[in-house]
Design a protein around this motif. Structure first.
Motif, PDB file in Angstrom:
ATOM      1  N   GLY A   1       0.802  -1.211   0.000  1.00 36.25           N
ATOM      2  CA  GLY A   1       0.000   0.000   0.000  1.00 36.25           C
ATOM      3  C   GLY A   1       0.831   1.255   0.000  1.00 36.25           C
ATOM      4  O   GLY A   1       1.989   1.282  -0.409  1.00 36.25           O
ATOM      5  N   TYR A   2       0.262   2.361   0.519  1.00 41.27           N
ATOM      6  CA  TYR A   2       0.920   3.655   0.475  1.00 41.27           C
ATOM      7  C   TYR A   2       2.186   3.694   1.321  1.00 41.27           C
ATOM      8  O   TYR A   2       3.110   4.443   1.045  1.00 41.27           O
ATOM      9  CB  TYR A   2      -0.040   4.745   0.946  1.00 41.27           C
ATOM     10  N   ALA A   3       2.232   2.909   2.409  1.00 36.14           N
ATOM     11  CA  ALA A   3       3.350   2.973   3.338  1.00 36.14           C
ATOM     12  C   ALA A   3       4.680   2.615   2.683  1.00 36.14           C
ATOM     13  O   ALA A   3       5.741   3.046   3.141  1.00 36.14           O
ATOM     14  CB  ALA A   3       3.089   2.056   4.530  1.00 36.14           C
ATOM     15  N   SER A   4       4.659   1.830   1.634  1.00 35.67           N
ATOM     16  CA  SER A   4       5.903   1.409   0.979  1.00 35.67           C
ATOM     17  C   SER A   4       6.408   2.427  -0.036  1.00 35.67           C
ATOM     18  O   SER A   4       7.507   2.276  -0.567  1.00 35.67           O
ATOM     19  CB  SER A   4       5.703   0.065   0.288  1.00 35.67           C
ATOM     20  N   LEU A   5       5.615   3.468  -0.303  1.00 38.12           N
ATOM     21  CA  LEU A   5       6.041   4.493  -1.254  1.00 38.12           C
ATOM     22  C   LEU A   5       7.069   5.418  -0.612  1.00 38.12           C
ATOM     23  O   LEU A   5       7.014   5.693   0.581  1.00 38.12           O
ATOM     24  CB  LEU A   5       4.843   5.324  -1.713  1.00 38.12           C
ATOM     25  N   SER A   6       7.987   5.925  -1.420  1.00 32.42           N
ATOM     26  CA  SER A   6       8.946   6.919  -0.931  1.00 32.42           C
ATOM     27  C   SER A   6       9.389   7.786  -2.100  1.00 32.42           C
ATOM     28  O   SER A   6       9.397   7.352  -3.252  1.00 32.42           O
ATOM     29  CB  SER A   6      10.168   6.240  -0.282  1.00 32.42           C
ATOM     30  N   GLY A   7       9.720   9.025  -1.778  1.00 34.40           N
ATOM     31  CA  GLY A   7      10.178   9.953  -2.808  1.00 34.40           C
ATOM     32  C   GLY A   7       9.507  11.307  -2.670  1.00 34.40           C
ATOM     33  O   GLY A   7       8.882  11.617  -1.649  1.00 34.40           O
ATOM     34  N   GLU A   8       9.631  12.112  -3.712  1.00 33.84           N
ATOM     35  CA  GLU A   8       9.137  13.486  -3.684  1.00 33.84           C
ATOM     36  C   GLU A   8       8.330  13.781  -4.936  1.00 33.84           C
ATOM     37  O   GLU A   8       8.701  13.387  -6.048  1.00 33.84           O
ATOM     38  CB  GLU A   8      10.312  14.458  -3.594  1.00 33.84           C
ATOM     39  N   LEU A   9       7.207  14.464  -4.752  1.00 36.11           N
ATOM     40  CA  LEU A   9       6.385  14.931  -5.865  1.00 36.11           C
ATOM     41  C   LEU A   9       6.259  16.443  -5.773  1.00 36.11           C
ATOM     42  O   LEU A   9       5.948  16.992  -4.709  1.00 36.11           O
ATOM     43  CB  LEU A   9       4.991  14.304  -5.824  1.00 36.11           C
ATOM     44  N   LYS A  10       6.484  17.115  -6.895  1.00 37.52           N
ATOM     45  CA  LYS A  10       6.325  18.562  -6.969  1.00 37.52           C
ATOM     46  C   LYS A  10       5.201  18.884  -7.945  1.00 37.52           C
ATOM     47  O   LYS A  10       5.136  18.308  -9.034  1.00 37.52           O
ATOM     48  CB  LYS A  10       7.619  19.225  -7.439  1.00 37.52           C
ATOM     49  N   ALA A  11       4.337  19.814  -7.543  1.00 34.77           N
ATOM     50  CA  ALA A  11       3.216  20.181  -8.395  1.00 34.77           C
ATOM     51  C   ALA A  11       2.901  21.660  -8.219  1.00 34.77           C
ATOM     52  O   ALA A  11       3.277  22.285  -7.227  1.00 34.77           O
ATOM     53  CB  ALA A  11       1.985  19.348  -8.044  1.00 34.77           C
ATOM     54  N   SER A  12       2.220  22.210  -9.198  1.00 30.34           N
ATOM     55  CA  SER A  12       1.779  23.603  -9.127  1.00 30.34           C
ATOM     56  C   SER A  12       0.497  23.733  -9.942  1.00 30.34           C
ATOM     57  O   SER A  12       0.092  22.813 -10.638  1.00 30.34           O
ATOM     58  CB  SER A  12       2.861  24.552  -9.666  1.00 30.34           C
ATOM     59  N   GLY A  13      -0.125  24.909  -9.843  1.00 34.71           N
ATOM     60  CA  GLY A  13      -1.297  25.140 -10.681  1.00 34.71           C
ATOM     61  C   GLY A  13      -2.422  25.854  -9.968  1.00 34.71           C
ATOM     62  O   GLY A  13      -2.187  26.744  -9.143  1.00 34.71           O
ATOM     63  N   ALA A  14      -3.631  25.457 -10.277  1.00 35.39           N
ATOM     64  CA  ALA A  14      -4.846  26.172  -9.891  1.00 35.39           C
ATOM     65  C   ALA A  14      -4.898  26.500  -8.408  1.00 35.39           C
ATOM     66  O   ALA A  14      -4.627  25.645  -7.562  1.00 35.39           O
ATOM     67  CB  ALA A  14      -6.068  25.336 -10.276  1.00 35.39           C
ATOM     68  N   SER A  15      -5.276  27.751  -8.094  1.00 35.27           N
ATOM     69  CA  SER A  15      -5.501  28.128  -6.696  1.00 35.27           C
ATOM     70  C   SER A  15      -6.905  27.748  -6.244  1.00 35.27           C
ATOM     71  O   SER A  15      -7.157  27.628  -5.041  1.00 35.27           O
ATOM     72  CB  SER A  15      -5.257  29.625  -6.495  1.00 35.27           C
ATOM     73  N   PHE A  16      -7.814  27.568  -7.183  1.00 37.87           N
ATOM     74  CA  PHE A  16      -9.216  27.223  -6.883  1.00 37.87           C
ATOM     75  C   PHE A  16      -9.327  26.008  -5.964  1.00 37.87           C
ATOM     76  O   PHE A  16     -10.049  26.049  -4.961  1.00 37.87           O
ATOM     77  CB  PHE A  16      -9.945  27.008  -8.211  1.00 37.87           C
ATOM     78  N   PRO A  17      -8.606  24.882  -6.236  1.00 37.08           N
ATOM     79  CA  PRO A  17      -8.718  23.700  -5.372  1.00 37.08           C
ATOM     80  C   PRO A  17      -7.615  23.614  -4.322  1.00 37.08           C
ATOM     81  O   PRO A  17      -7.444  22.570  -3.694  1.00 37.08           O
ATOM     82  CB  PRO A  17      -8.572  22.553  -6.379  1.00 37.08           C
ATOM     83  N   ASP A  18      -6.843  24.684  -4.126  1.00 34.74           N
ATOM     84  CA  ASP A  18      -5.666  24.618  -3.256  1.00 34.74           C
ATOM     85  C   ASP A  18      -6.016  24.156  -1.846  1.00 34.74           C
ATOM     86  O   ASP A  18      -5.311  23.322  -1.267  1.00 34.74           O
ATOM     87  CB  ASP A  18      -4.973  25.984  -3.211  1.00 34.74           C
ATOM     88  N   ALA A  19      -7.100  24.686  -1.270  1.00 32.47           N
ATOM     89  CA  ALA A  19      -7.467  24.291   0.099  1.00 32.47           C
ATOM     90  C   ALA A  19      -7.676  22.784   0.191  1.00 32.47           C
ATOM     91  O   ALA A  19      -7.249  22.141   1.154  1.00 32.47           O
ATOM     92  CB  ALA A  19      -8.725  25.038   0.533  1.00 32.47           C
ATOM     93  N   TYR A  20      -8.318  22.218  -0.834  1.00 34.20           N
ATOM     94  CA  TYR A  20      -8.557  20.772  -0.836  1.00 34.20           C
ATOM     95  C   TYR A  20      -7.254  20.002  -0.991  1.00 34.20           C
ATOM     96  O   TYR A  20      -6.984  19.044  -0.241  1.00 34.20           O
ATOM     97  CB  TYR A  20      -9.529  20.407  -1.955  1.00 34.20           C
TER      98      TYR A  20
END
Length: 357
Positions: free
Chosen positions: A40-59
């Motif tokens: 599952g998710y626990a075995s994942l490792s690393g870094e993700l970078k993202a940017s874009g819309a401010s509309f859904p930023d809070a979510y």
């Protein structure tokens, strides 16, 4: 972030605790959804970078915070630059994925057939205002169009009075506030006016439009919200989450069925139910039919590469998006976003499975 940090952290904690209390059913869902098989998710490792819309930023910030509890070895950062900048940075390879409320165009610098749309949530775009003495306001699309292109200049104009019988409206000058950056919120708002106001709207649609010189521009949804908050007579378009966080008043908008409807998650959900979904999973719930539909309901998407050069990066992207589309959907309503309908969620998960590495 656009809300009190402490209250947001408490909100995430409650949501995560609720998921834990559901027992192994939720955990099994996480395991099945993770991008790395049985661990599952626990075995994942690393870094993700993202940017874009401010509309859904809070979510997105809420989902990222909650995801840390499931994937402690993954760092996800999302920079709310606006849809236009996000798409540009994605096309330049500066980010791993991008958020956008508008569809990709040739001018965005993203190669055709190199990306996939993943729908995430939807929310109403409010028409927020600050007019002293006016607690409730109704606006038809034609009146709204004339206000935003400055054909109507004061709040006691005959057209506004016609939409608001019996309401005492002041002779206050109207100050129009809009986005100064390339914005999917602008795109959806102007697409709505194009569809609903007909010939009354003359500025077209897009991430940017040629606003009249007398209007004021603010960066991101938060910038527009601040102009409205600080200016008597101001009106602008702001996502519901930021409008509430800034304690703005917002108008009821006349929908396709002739009903004045205030922005709400119920009205947003009603709008989603009538939207046609395209083969690429883009969809348009703006100006949807239905007596209870809020007409300025906007979708938002994450765009991802169809194929990543790094297989591990592809697994990270898939793992995060599957969490967002499963457990992460439970966070949406608490911060004024509507989760995807079940049928669209399943299509979105199938889209994520298409990502190659």
């Amino acid at each position: 972030m656009n809300r009190n940090v402490l209250s947001r952290r408490v909100l995430v904690g409650v949501a995560v605790a609720a998921l834990a209390l559901t027992g192994c059913g939720s955990n099994n869902n996480s395991t099945e959804s993770g991008g790395s098989g049985g661990d599952g998710y626990a075995s994942l490792s690393g870094e993700l970078k993202a940017s874009g819309a401010s509309f859904p930023d809070a979510y997105y910030q809420e989902v990222i915070e909650a995801f840390k509890g499931e994937a402690a070895n993954v760092t996800v950062t999302y920079n709310a630059t606006g849809s236009g900048t996000g798409k540009k940075q994605f096309g330049e390879g500066l980010v791993d994925f991008a958020g956008t409320d508008s569809l990709v165009k040739d001018t965005d610098g993203v190669a055709a057939d190199s990306f996939l749309y993943v729908p995430t949530v939807a929310a109403p775009i409010t028409v927020s205002y600050n007019v002293q003495g006016v607690d409730k306001l109704q606006l038809s699309p034609e009146t709204l169009a004339k206000i935003f292109q400055t054909d109507i200049k004061t709040w006691d104009d005959a057209a506004i009075k016609a939409d608001n019988p019996g309401v005492e409206l002041p002779n206050t000058p109207i100050v129009v506030a809009h986005r100064s950056d390339g914005s999917g919120t602008t795109n959806n708002f102007t697409k709505y006016l194009t569809a609903a106001a007909g010939d009354a709207w003359k500025l077209g649609s897009g991430d940017t439009v040629a606003w009249p010189a007398s209007t004021q521009g603010g960066e991101k949804n938060t910038g527009v919200a601040q102009i409205i908050k600080q200016t008597n007579g101001a009106v602008g378009y702001v996502d519901l989450s930021d409008a509430k966080a800034t304690q703005l008043s917002f108008a009821a908008i006349k929908n396709k069925d002739g009903q004045f409807v205030e922005p709400s998650l119920e009205g947003t959900t009603a709008g989603l139910e009538g939207a046609a979904v395209e083969a690429d999973l883009s969809y348009n719930p703006l100006n949807a039919a239905g007596a209870s539909s809020y007409p300025i309901t906007a979708p938002t998407f994450i765009i991802v590469k169809a194929k990543y050069d790094d297989a591990a990066k592809a697994e990270l992207v898939k793992g995060f998006l599957k969490y967002l589309l499963n457990d992460g959907q439970n966070l949406a309503k608490e911060i004024d976003f509507a989760p995807l309908p079940a049928s669209l969620k399943e299509k979105a998960l199938a889209q994520v499975d298409k990502i190659q590495g």
